[in-house]
Motif scaffolding. Structure first.
Motif, mmCIF file in Angstrom:
data_model
loop_
_atom_site.group_PDB
_atom_site.id
_atom_site.type_symbol
_atom_site.label_atom_id
_atom_site.label_comp_id
_atom_site.label_asym_id
_atom_site.label_seq_id
_atom_site.Cartn_x
_atom_site.Cartn_y
_atom_site.Cartn_z
ATOM 1 N N PRO A 205 4.904 -8.555 -16.063
ATOM 2 C CA PRO A 205 5.028 -9.067 -14.696
ATOM 3 C C PRO A 205 5.830 -10.361 -14.660
ATOM 4 O O PRO A 205 5.745 -11.188 -15.580
ATOM 5 N N VAL A 206 6.605 -10.532 -13.594
ATOM 6 C CA VAL A 206 7.508 -11.671 -13.455
ATOM 7 C C VAL A 206 7.158 -12.462 -12.200
ATOM 8 O O VAL A 206 7.023 -11.893 -11.112
ATOM 9 N N ILE A 207 6.987 -13.772 -12.357
ATOM 10 C CA ILE A 207 6.922 -14.686 -11.221
ATOM 11 C C ILE A 207 8.147 -15.579 -11.306
ATOM 12 O O ILE A 207 8.320 -16.312 -12.281
ATOM 13 N N THR A 208 9.016 -15.494 -10.304
ATOM 14 C CA THR A 208 10.217 -16.304 -10.251
ATOM 15 C C THR A 208 9.990 -17.436 -9.259
ATOM 16 O O THR A 208 9.550 -17.195 -8.137
ATOM 17 N N TYR B 73 10.089 -20.111 -18.798
ATOM 18 C CA TYR B 73 11.488 -20.535 -18.915
ATOM 19 C C TYR B 73 11.777 -21.558 -17.828
ATOM 20 O O TYR B 73 11.606 -21.273 -16.638
ATOM 21 N N THR B 74 12.180 -22.772 -18.221
ATOM 22 C CA THR B 74 12.441 -23.844 -17.281
ATOM 23 C C THR B 74 13.739 -24.560 -17.657
ATOM 24 O O THR B 74 14.266 -24.382 -18.746
ATOM 25 N N SER B 75 14.229 -25.361 -16.743
ATOM 26 C CA SER B 75 15.398 -26.204 -17.012
ATOM 27 C C SER B 75 15.429 -27.331 -15.986
ATOM 28 O O SER B 75 14.826 -27.207 -14.917
ATOM 29 N N PRO B 76 16.104 -28.444 -16.323
ATOM 30 C CA PRO B 76 16.707 -28.751 -17.615
ATOM 31 C C PRO B 76 15.650 -29.246 -18.585
ATOM 32 O O PRO B 76 14.487 -29.374 -18.216
ATOM 33 N N GLU C 54 11.828 -20.188 -13.952
ATOM 34 C CA GLU C 54 12.239 -21.204 -12.985
ATOM 35 C C GLU C 54 13.727 -21.057 -12.683
ATOM 36 O O GLU C 54 14.557 -21.026 -13.594
ATOM 37 N N VAL C 55 14.046 -20.969 -11.405
ATOM 38 C CA VAL C 55 15.440 -20.883 -10.983
ATOM 39 C C VAL C 55 16.161 -22.171 -11.373
ATOM 40 O O VAL C 55 15.647 -23.272 -11.191
ATOM 41 N N GLY C 56 17.372 -22.032 -11.898
ATOM 42 C CA GLY C 56 18.146 -23.202 -12.261
ATOM 43 C C GLY C 56 18.862 -23.814 -11.073
ATOM 44 O O GLY C 56 18.848 -25.028 -10.873
#
Length: 438
Positions: free
Chosen positions: A51-54, A82-85, A147-149
């Motif tokens: 499962p994906v939470i964006t 997954y995060t940035s920066p 996490e959206v970049g």
């Protein structure tokens, strides 16, 4: 990790790979899904295996992801985040079970991407996104938090269909890529919504175009203030979450400081509840996750006597939140600002929010081509009404000078860019006196 010869990295170190990626693509930021999607399919990364939470939004993305990660880990799930920066090390961008992946894993992921891409050119961020998805698939993980970049509709993480999409807030930032008004920016952020899949919006006043896009897709959108909400109990420090068919009372204070975090925590709870059919949760996991969430450089106390606070506020909306915190937590002395910022930011908009609360400005230079020269920043500060301004070569120099100038009861607030946080988190302060925060 080991693999076939075709997957062996042609670069020796992680830094070799990152340096090469920065030179490979014609543009550092190249929004679009066709190229990265083609490579993802060649690597067998779609559809997602968990499962994906964006999570997108102008501000609050990182905090909301941190709450979700802590909740799911408290529930015993294996979480890929997954995060940035990043602040100090590239590895921070990809976490499995709360731990940053090591250099060897990232190098192997990059080698796999390079072998699969053929003659397709990829940007630095696209390499990172594919590496995270490849590592999550191999782990494997029970849930992916992405996490959206930048923006949403054309951001690389949007190659996967979100089981739940989250937009935390919509403000003015990155206008050169996303549009000049909240309506256009909201539409770009709503691009992570999917037909028939649920979504959550943590903005109490979302743009009309975001709402219209959700309706057109048939996305069931849960909104703060309508479908869920927060009720804080000031004298006890606890709070109540209401909505999504339930009430959670006497919740512990969020592990991240600042009143804005109650809304981010509530948004995370709402997103997690929408996935309960796939990832059941206990109330204990929610409570422990909210209290246990951690994220550096968000109202982060670096130093005491005098107090030094660090925050990554770098746009007017984030600056308004920072100003509200300063107003709600008065000090007996002055507030000294340590600021560095990128040249593409709305500096007058940021200063308009903070000028009433800051008496002294220490401005430092940042590394990179996008950095705003501190002398130009000083001109902005003076034009906005700041009359006590000092310019320094770097952020650490600016913070050192502020500390030497600060008297009893004064406080220092460092902000303006993730690069400010990176500079001040790199080891102990180069001065004597005072105490690092516990």
């Amino acid at each position: 990790m080991s693999g076939p010869a075709a997957l062996q990295p042609r670069h020796t170190t992680l830094q070799d790979w990152l340096d090469w990626q920065e030179r490979l693509h014609v543009r550092p930021i190249d929004l679009g899904l066709e190229r990265v999607g083609r490579v993802a399919d060649a690597m067998g990364l779609r559809p997602a295996r968990a499962p994906v939470i964006t999570v997108g939004g102008t501000n609050g993305k990182g905090s909301t992801v941190a709450f979700l990660e802590a909740i799911y880990r408290a529930a015993g799930y294996r979480v890929g985040t997954y995060t940035s920066p990043h602040l100090l090390r590239y590895n921070e961008r990809v976490r499995i079970d709360g731990a940053a992946v090591d250099d060897a894993a990232l190098c192997q992921a990059f080698a796999a991407i390079d072998a699969a891409r053929g003659d397709t050119s990829l940007s630095y961020f696209e390499f990172g996104t594919l590496a995270a998805l490849w590592l999550f698939a191999r782990a494997p993980v029970d849930v992916m938090l992405l996490e959206v970049g930048l923006g949403g509709r054309l951001d690389a993480v949007n190659i996967l269909d979100a089981d739940v999409a989250v937009v935390t807030s919509v403000g003015l930032d990155h206008q050169q890529y996303l549009g000049d008004d909240r309506g256009q920016i909201g539409f770009e952020k709503a691009g992570i919504f999917r037909a028939g899949a649920p979504a959550v919006c943590g903005d109490a006043d979302p743009p009309r175009r975001l709402l219209e896009h959700a309706r057109a897709l048939g996305t069931a959108l849960s909104r703060i203030g309508e479908d869920y909400d927060v009720d804080r109990v000031e004298d006890r420090g606890t709070w109540t979450f209401q909505g999504m068919g339930m009430t959670l009372e006497d919740l512990p204070p969020p592990g991240l400081p600042g009143t804005v975090q109650h809304g981010n925590a509530a948004t995370a709870i709402s997103a997690a509840l929408l996935l309960e059919d796939l990832l059941p949760l206990t109330e204990r996991a929610v409570r422990d996750g909210i209290a246990g969430a951690r994220l550096p450089a968000r109202l982060h106390c670096l130093h005491t006597r005098p107090a030094v606070w660090l925050d990554v506020a770098h746009n007017p909306q984030a600056a308004a939140v920072l100003a509200a915190h300063l107003a709600q937590t008065p000090c007996s002395g002055r507030t000294l600002a340590v600021m560095g910022v990128m040249a593409d930011k709305d500096v007058p908009g940021i200063l308009a929010q903070l000028m009433p609360w800051v008496q002294v400005w220490h401005l430092g230079g940042l590394e990179g081509e996008r950095a705003l020269d501190p002398s130009i920043l000083a001109a902005h500060v003076r034009a906005a009404g700041g009359d006590t301004v000092q310019v320094h070569a770097g952020i650490r120099d600016a913070c050192r000078a502020a500390l030497l100038q600060a008297g009893p009861g004064d406080r220092i607030m460092a902000f303006g860019s993730f690069h400010v946080a990176s500079a001040l988190l790199q080891g102990p302060f180069p001065w004597a006196g005072g105490e690092p925060a516990a």
